[in-house]
Design an enzyme around this catalytic site. Structure first.
Site, PDB file in Angstrom:
ATOM      1  N   HIS A   1      -9.589   0.834   5.163  1.00  0.00           N
ATOM      2  CA  HIS A   1      -8.222   0.960   5.874  1.00  0.00           C
ATOM      3  C   HIS A   1      -8.333   2.150   6.831  1.00  0.00           C
ATOM      4  O   HIS A   1      -9.026   2.894   6.846  1.00  0.00           O
ATOM      5  CB  HIS A   1      -7.261   1.515   4.870  1.00  0.00           C
ATOM      6  CG  HIS A   1      -5.819   1.665   5.182  1.00  0.00           C
ATOM      7  ND1 HIS A   1      -5.445   2.638   6.275  1.00  0.00           N
ATOM      8  CD2 HIS A   1      -4.898   0.946   5.157  1.00  0.00           C
ATOM      9  CE1 HIS A   1      -4.268   2.433   6.418  1.00  0.00           C
ATOM     10  NE2 HIS A   1      -3.853   1.058   5.903  1.00  0.00           N
TER      11      HIS A   1
ATOM     12  N   GLU B   1      -6.885   4.342   7.815  1.00  0.00           N
ATOM     13  CA  GLU B   1      -6.824   5.867   7.684  1.00  0.00           C
ATOM     14  C   GLU B   1      -7.996   6.355   6.791  1.00  0.00           C
ATOM     15  O   GLU B   1      -8.377   7.603   7.108  1.00  0.00           O
ATOM     16  CB  GLU B   1      -5.529   6.102   6.721  1.00  0.00           C
ATOM     17  CG  GLU B   1      -4.181   5.789   7.574  1.00  0.00           C
ATOM     18  CD  GLU B   1      -3.118   5.283   6.829  1.00  0.00           C
ATOM     19  OE1 GLU B   1      -3.106   5.449   5.593  1.00  0.00           O
ATOM     20  OE2 GLU B   1      -2.189   4.987   7.479  1.00  0.00           O
TER      21      GLU B   1
ATOM     22  N   GLY C   1       2.540   2.110  10.640  1.00  0.00           N
ATOM     23  CA  GLY C   1       3.177   3.297  10.527  1.00  0.00           C
ATOM     24  C   GLY C   1       3.943   3.750  12.048  1.00  0.00           C
ATOM     25  O   GLY C   1       4.534   4.842  11.883  1.00  0.00           O
TER      26      GLY C   1
ATOM     27  N   GLU D   1      -5.098  -5.541  10.488  1.00  0.00           N
ATOM     28  CA  GLU D   1      -4.325  -4.265  10.997  1.00  0.00           C
ATOM     29  C   GLU D   1      -4.527  -3.409  12.144  1.00  0.00           C
ATOM     30  O   GLU D   1      -5.389  -2.726  12.263  1.00  0.00           O
ATOM     31  CB  GLU D   1      -4.394  -3.254   9.950  1.00  0.00           C
ATOM     32  CG  GLU D   1      -4.140  -3.985   8.394  1.00  0.00           C
ATOM     33  CD  GLU D   1      -3.724  -2.931   7.317  1.00  0.00           C
ATOM     34  OE1 GLU D   1      -2.329  -3.067   6.782  1.00  0.00           O
ATOM     35  OE2 GLU D   1      -4.041  -2.001   7.378  1.00  0.00           O
TER      36      GLU D   1
ATOM     37  N   LYS E   1       0.056   3.929  -0.241  1.00  0.00           N
ATOM     38  CA  LYS E   1      -0.505   5.575   0.259  1.00  0.00           C
ATOM     39  C   LYS E   1      -0.331   6.664  -0.600  1.00  0.00           C
ATOM     40  O   LYS E   1      -0.327   6.396  -1.814  1.00  0.00           O
ATOM     41  CB  LYS E   1      -0.158   5.805   1.686  1.00  0.00           C
ATOM     42  CG  LYS E   1      -0.226   4.419   2.520  1.00  0.00           C
ATOM     43  CD  LYS E   1      -0.118   4.544   4.074  1.00  0.00           C
ATOM     44  CE  LYS E   1       0.344   3.504   4.695  1.00  0.00           C
ATOM     45  NZ  LYS E   1       0.027   3.344   6.265  1.00  0.00           N
TER      46      LYS E   1
ATOM     47  N   ASN F   1       0.835  -1.157   0.234  1.00  0.00           N
ATOM     48  CA  ASN F   1      -0.082  -0.059  -0.002  1.00  0.00           C
ATOM     49  C   ASN F   1       0.853   1.244   0.115  1.00  0.00           C
ATOM     50  O   ASN F   1       1.468   1.658   0.959  1.00  0.00           O
ATOM     51  CB  ASN F   1      -0.935   0.000   1.377  1.00  0.00           C
ATOM     52  CG  ASN F   1      -1.708   1.308   1.365  1.00  0.00           C
ATOM     53  OD1 ASN F   1      -1.982   1.904   0.537  1.00  0.00           O
ATOM     54  ND2 ASN F   1      -2.371   1.382   2.481  1.00  0.00           N
TER      55      ASN F   1
ATOM     56  N   SER G   1       3.473  -2.025  10.515  1.00  0.00           N
ATOM     57  CA  SER G   1       5.019  -2.003  10.617  1.00  0.00           C
ATOM     58  C   SER G   1       5.646  -3.488  10.264  1.00  0.00           C
ATOM     59  O   SER G   1       6.569  -4.030  11.031  1.00  0.00           O
ATOM     60  CB  SER G   1       5.415  -1.875  12.023  1.00  0.00           C
ATOM     61  OG  SER G   1       4.755  -0.496  12.255  1.00  0.00           O
TER      62      SER G   1
HETATM   63  C1  PEP Z   1      -0.746   0.041   6.158  1.00  0.00           C
HETATM   64  O1  PEP Z   1      -0.832   1.199   5.924  1.00  0.00           O
HETATM   65  O2  PEP Z   1      -1.566  -0.989   5.760  1.00  0.00           O
HETATM   66  C2  PEP Z   1       0.387  -0.458   6.710  1.00  0.00           C
HETATM   67  C3  PEP Z   1       0.399  -1.731   7.002  1.00  0.00           C
HETATM   68  O3  PEP Z   1       1.250   0.258   6.872  1.00  0.00           O
HETATM   69  P1  PEP Z   1       2.875   0.128   7.654  1.00  0.00           P
HETATM   70  O4  PEP Z   1       3.387  -1.047   7.229  1.00  0.00           O
HETATM   71  O5  PEP Z   1       3.630   1.213   7.193  1.00  0.00           O
HETATM   72  O6  PEP Z   1       2.577   0.126   9.334  1.00  0.00           O
END
Ligand code: PEP
Length: 249
Positions: A95, A97, A173, A167, A11, A9, A213
């Protein structure tokens, strides 16, 4: 047998030039049979990325969102049909976000899921608890409600078009990864929910990804868990070397 599945992703990151170079690096790599790789990029790059990745049958293109209507007066929005017309196969929905910054509720996400499935595209459905919910031990209840309210109306045949990404929001992040035990616990709970809701075939065949992460140093341990079938990768999908190492894990 479930495939192994890794989606990146991007973003709102990368210039067009950077995105094309990254997707070339990912597409020219050979992956093990049964490995599905998806690059979820900003809308405006998808058309060209689909041409680049068409040379590699393991790699597909995904979007990060879409609108729930088929078409119409929704200035600035994108419909699933439009994404399909440029070669998009997957769409990330729900997601955290989108939930946090754009007010997407389970009910809005449900409508988007229906819109994507109506177009014959596939959904990467995200769910997960925030830190406060984890600290008060409510993670299972929260995730179950997200699943129930956005997916509970579907039938088993529609579920073939869905991938679920767990998630934990506190891990996205932040550099803080869920432990492999914490991930496995929720993945198992999701698989049990799938079995109870749609039957054991759906539960056995649905890919459940971990996101938050995930990086080359922790991917192998997370992916070794029985119910973790791969990952949804944010930051580490922006560097070809890291992303390829995660896919290989
Ligand atoms: C995400 O935004 O779906 C995600 C898992 O981000 P990150 O790997 O940067 O934590």
């Amino acid at each position: 047998m479930r495939s192994r599945f890794v989606a990146g992703n991007w973003k709102m990151n990368l210039s067009k030039e950077e995105g094309l170079a990254l997707s070339h690096s990912i597409a020219k790599q050979e992956y093990k049979k049964g490995t599905q790789v998806v690059i979820c990029a900003p809308y405006i790059y998808l058309d060209e990325l689909a041409k680049i990745t068409s040379s590699n049958s393991n790699v597909s293109i995904g979007a990060q969102n879409c609108h729930f209507a088929k078409s119409g007066a929704y200035t600035g929005e994108i419909a699933a049909a439009q994404l399909k017309s440029v070669g998009t196969e997957y769409i990330i929905l729900g997601h955290s976000e989108r939930r946090t910054y754009f007010g997407e509720t389970n009910s809005i996400i449900k409508d988007k899921v229906d819109a994507v499935l109506d177009e014959g595209l596939k959904v990467i459905f995200c769910c997960g608890e925030v830190l406060e919910e984890r600290e008060s031990g409510r993670q299972e209840e929260v995730v179950k409600l997200q699943l129930q309210e956005a997916l509970g109306h579907l039938d088993a045949s529609s579920m073939k078009e869905l991938v679920i990404a767990y998630e934990p929001v506190w891990a996205i992040g932040t550099g803080k990864t869920a432990s492999s035990d914490q991930a496995q616990e929720i993945h198992k709970m999701i698989r049990v929910w799938l079995a109870d809701t749609y039957g054991s075939d759906t539960a056995e065949n649905t890919n459940i990804l971990y996101g938050g992460s995930c990086k080359p140093s922790n991917a192998a341990e997370l992916f070794a868990q029985e119910d973790v079938d791969g990952g949804l990768i944010g930051g580490a999908s922006l560097k070809a070397d890291d992303f390829i190492k995660i896919i290989e894990a």
